[in-house]
Design a protein around this motif. Structure first.
Motif, PDB file in Angstrom:
ATOM      1  N   UNK A 272       0.815  -1.220   0.000  1.00 58.62           N
ATOM      2  CA  UNK A 272       0.000   0.000   0.000  1.00 58.62           C
ATOM      3  C   UNK A 272       0.846   1.266   0.000  1.00 58.62           C
ATOM      4  N   UNK A 273       2.186   1.116  -0.025  1.00 55.00           N
ATOM      5  CA  UNK A 273       3.072   2.275  -0.090  1.00 55.00           C
ATOM      6  C   UNK A 273       3.815   2.261  -1.428  1.00 55.00           C
ATOM      7  N   UNK A 274       4.433   3.382  -1.758  1.00 53.38           N
ATOM      8  CA  UNK A 274       5.201   3.464  -3.001  1.00 53.38           C
ATOM      9  C   UNK A 274       6.580   2.851  -2.751  1.00 53.38           C
ATOM     10  N   UNK A 275       6.598   1.539  -2.693  1.00 55.63           N
ATOM     11  CA  UNK A 275       7.829   0.840  -2.317  1.00 55.63           C
ATOM     12  C   UNK A 275       8.979   1.062  -3.303  1.00 55.63           C
ATOM     13  N   UNK A 276       8.755   1.006  -4.625  1.00 53.78           N
ATOM     14  CA  UNK A 276       9.885   1.234  -5.535  1.00 53.78           C
ATOM     15  C   UNK A 276      10.575   2.574  -5.309  1.00 53.78           C
ATOM     16  N   UNK A 277       9.792   3.620  -5.088  1.00 55.66           N
ATOM     17  CA  UNK A 277      10.373   4.944  -4.860  1.00 55.66           C
ATOM     18  C   UNK A 277      11.120   4.991  -3.536  1.00 55.66           C
ATOM     19  N   UNK A 278      10.542   4.370  -2.518  1.00 55.94           N
ATOM     20  CA  UNK A 278      11.194   4.358  -1.206  1.00 55.94           C
ATOM     21  C   UNK A 278      12.493   3.557  -1.269  1.00 55.94           C
ATOM     22  N   UNK A 279      12.451   2.395  -1.904  1.00 57.53           N
ATOM     23  CA  UNK A 279      13.653   1.565  -2.020  1.00 57.53           C
ATOM     24  C   UNK A 279      14.751   2.291  -2.787  1.00 57.53           C
ATOM     25  N   UNK A 280      14.360   3.028  -3.837  1.00 62.80           N
ATOM     26  CA  UNK A 280      15.345   3.771  -4.630  1.00 62.80           C
ATOM     27  C   UNK A 280      15.998   4.867  -3.790  1.00 62.80           C
ATOM     28  N   UNK A 281      15.214   5.558  -2.974  1.00 60.35           N
ATOM     29  CA  UNK A 281      15.769   6.601  -2.100  1.00 60.35           C
ATOM     30  C   UNK A 281      16.729   6.008  -1.081  1.00 60.35           C
ATOM     31  N   UNK A 282      16.343   4.874  -0.521  1.00 60.47           N
ATOM     32  CA  UNK A 282      17.213   4.215   0.463  1.00 60.47           C
ATOM     33  C   UNK A 282      18.511   3.757  -0.197  1.00 60.47           C
ATOM     34  N   UNK A 306       8.930 -10.130   9.576  1.00 63.55           N
ATOM     35  CA  UNK A 306       9.090 -11.584   9.690  1.00 63.55           C
ATOM     36  C   UNK A 306      10.137 -12.167   8.771  1.00 63.55           C
ATOM     37  N   UNK A 307       9.901 -12.054   7.439  1.00 67.90           N
ATOM     38  CA  UNK A 307      10.828 -12.654   6.484  1.00 67.90           C
ATOM     39  C   UNK A 307      12.152 -11.909   6.396  1.00 67.90           C
ATOM     40  N   UNK A 308      12.183 -10.671   6.898  1.00 69.47           N
ATOM     41  CA  UNK A 308      13.433  -9.892   6.902  1.00 69.47           C
ATOM     42  C   UNK A 308      14.038  -9.866   8.302  1.00 69.47           C
ATOM     43  N   UNK A 309      13.769 -10.910   9.050  1.00 70.87           N
ATOM     44  CA  UNK A 309      14.228 -10.972  10.442  1.00 70.87           C
ATOM     45  C   UNK A 309      15.752 -10.870  10.553  1.00 70.87           C
ATOM     46  N   UNK A 310      16.458 -11.328   9.525  1.00 76.83           N
ATOM     47  CA  UNK A 310      17.918 -11.309   9.601  1.00 76.83           C
ATOM     48  C   UNK A 310      18.534  -9.941   9.386  1.00 76.83           C
ATOM     49  N   UNK A 311      17.753  -8.982   8.882  1.00 74.32           N
ATOM     50  CA  UNK A 311      18.294  -7.651   8.613  1.00 74.32           C
ATOM     51  C   UNK A 311      18.629  -6.928   9.906  1.00 74.32           C
ATOM     52  N   UNK A 312      19.699  -6.144   9.876  1.00 67.35           N
ATOM     53  CA  UNK A 312      20.067  -5.363  11.057  1.00 67.35           C
ATOM     54  C   UNK A 312      18.997  -4.335  11.377  1.00 67.35           C
ATOM     55  N   UNK A 313      18.448  -3.728  10.346  1.00 64.95           N
ATOM     56  CA  UNK A 313      17.399  -2.727  10.531  1.00 64.95           C
ATOM     57  C   UNK A 313      16.551  -2.698   9.268  1.00 64.95           C
ATOM     58  N   UNK A 314      15.269  -2.343   9.415  1.00 69.49           N
ATOM     59  CA  UNK A 314      14.420  -2.320   8.232  1.00 69.49           C
ATOM     60  C   UNK A 314      13.131  -1.573   8.464  1.00 69.49           C
ATOM     61  N   UNK A 315      12.394  -1.415   7.367  1.00 70.69           N
ATOM     62  CA  UNK A 315      11.064  -0.812   7.440  1.00 70.69           C
ATOM     63  C   UNK A 315      10.095  -1.700   6.672  1.00 70.69           C
ATOM     64  N   UNK A 316       8.828  -1.664   7.108  1.00 69.40           N
ATOM     65  CA  UNK A 316       7.768  -2.413   6.435  1.00 69.40           C
ATOM     66  C   UNK A 316       6.553  -1.507   6.302  1.00 69.40           C
ATOM     67  N   UNK A 317       5.953  -1.480   5.105  1.00 64.62           N
ATOM     68  CA  UNK A 317       4.866  -0.564   4.829  1.00 64.62           C
ATOM     69  C   UNK A 317       3.516  -1.049   5.314  1.00 64.62           C
ATOM     70  N   UNK A 318       2.596  -0.090   5.445  1.00 59.61           N
ATOM     71  CA  UNK A 318       1.196  -0.354   5.767  1.00 59.61           C
ATOM     72  C   UNK A 318       0.346   0.605   4.954  1.00 59.61           C
ATOM     73  N   UNK A 319      -0.814   0.992   5.467  1.00 58.06           N
ATOM     74  CA  UNK A 319      -1.663   1.975   4.787  1.00 58.06           C
ATOM     75  C   UNK A 319      -1.360   3.354   5.322  1.00 58.06           C
ATOM     76  N   UNK A 320      -0.523   4.110   4.582  1.00 47.27           N
ATOM     77  CA  UNK A 320      -0.169   5.465   4.998  1.00 47.27           C
ATOM     78  C   UNK A 320       0.817   5.512   6.142  1.00 47.27           C
TER      79      UNK A 320
END
Length: 360
Positions: A272-282, A306-320
């Protein structure tokens, strides 16, 4: 972790190659070697991108005689790329080059090869024997009915024997072709024939669009088999791109800890978020970082944390809005507009905590 093939060790400047040393990343300038400032600017850019050894073209004596001006200011060891004229190799050595790349078969008589080898030995620098599919001797092409893995290996071994007969053993070998299966077969055969370190690459791989895939498959497959001591990804265009690709190949195989690794999901109907744009900025903001850290950018709570449990840090999108997490543990919920900034705040915290722990 797979077991790497045991090889002899050589040194290109202060960089060890083979003998259990980390797999090093190489590239080549595309500037005129007579242009000192342009060449040094590109070398510095390559170093900043993660390159450890840089090759420069030496097509004529003017380029050879300018090498010292570049060498004295270069932040990395330099290799002179020599073809046809043995005098260029002699001048490069006199200028203080760290290594030579040549094909002993195309620089003239045995006496001329001997002069180059004696000079290299006296200077204590290694020679890379570079065999390319496009420049095989016609006798080998006739013997094998064209370009084959056997022909590439035989050509390399002929050149190895030339140097060994001159009591020179400080060498590494490359056998390059743009055909991936051919390259794989040649390096596999070569690894069974000799203990000299191997320089891996898919030559003339093409533009980044296709060349990255061919290089990742070819170089990655060999490294996964324990074959290879130094690599170059050969792409058309900006050479800093090939350096970043080479480091990503090494990182993906667990052969190098260098800079951040980005994990991002492919998106689906749950996003529900603009993930491609966010990933590109990161990804863009991570480029300047050297500290190894795994960062996840995920589209929904199914994939992250959950599936990115091994990452040191991360973000996960929701609605807004979205979640910031560390090692699978949710830290806080933030608005979508703040996700990237909050992610980098957390990255800074992780890196600062590491420094504090290392200083204890």
């Amino acid at each position: 972790m797979f077991e790497r093939r045991k090889t002899r060790q050589i040194h290109i400047g202060n960089v060890a190659v083979g003998g259990g040393a980390p797999v090093s990343v190489q590239s080549m300038t595309n500037t005129k070697t007579t242009d000192t400032e342009a060449t040094l600017a590109q070398i510095r850019a390559l170093k900043a991108a993660g390159c450890e050894i840089v090759r420069v073209a030496v097509p004529d004596m003017a380029a050879a005689k300018n090498l010292r001006n570049i060498i004295k200011a270069s932040p990395v060891p330099l290799v002179a790329d020599i073809h046809f004229d043995y005098k260029l190799a002699l001048e490069a050595i006199a200028q203080g080059i760290d290594a030579l790349r040549l094909n002993p078969g195309n620089i003239g008589s045995h006496a001329r090869v001997a002069k180059v080898v004696r000079a290299a030995k006296g200077a204590g620098i290694p020679i890379r024997i570079g065999v390319n599919a496009g420049s095989l001797d016609h006798k080998l092409l006739e013997k094998y009915g064209g370009v084959t893995a056997e022909a590439l290996v035989e050509s390399a071994m002929e050149h190895v024997r030339i140097l060994e007969d001159l009591d020179f053993y400080d060498m590494k070998i490359s056998l390059k072709a743009h055909d991936v299966p051919l390259t794989l077969a040649a390096y596999r055969r070569m690894s069974e024939r000799t203990a000299y370190p191997l320089h891996l690459g898919i030559t003339e791989a093409g533009t980044p669009g296709t060349g990255i895939v061919k290089s990742a498959v070819g170089i990655g497959a060999l490294l996964a088999e324990g074959i290879g001591d130094t690599i170059r990804v050969s792409l058309t265009g900006d050479p800093t791109v090939e350096v970043r690709v080479a480091n990503e190949i090494l990182k993906s195989l667990g052969l190098k800890e260098y800079g951040p690794s980005l994990v991002a999901c492919p998106t689906c109907g749950r996003t529900s978020i603009d993930l491609p744009a966010i990933a590109a900025r990161v990804e863009e903001r991570l480029k300047g970082m050297e500290d190894p850290i795994e960062v996840a950018v995920m589209g929904c709570v199914v994939n992250g944390p959950g599936e990115a449990r091994g990452a040191d840090v991360g973000i996960a999108g929701g609605k807004g809005e979205g979640l910031v997490f560390r090692k699978g543990e949710i830290i806080r919920k933030v608005p979508e507009a703040s996700l990237v900034e909050e992610l980098f705040k957390e990255i800074d915290k992780v890196l600062e905590e590491r420094k504090q722990n290392e200083s204890k």
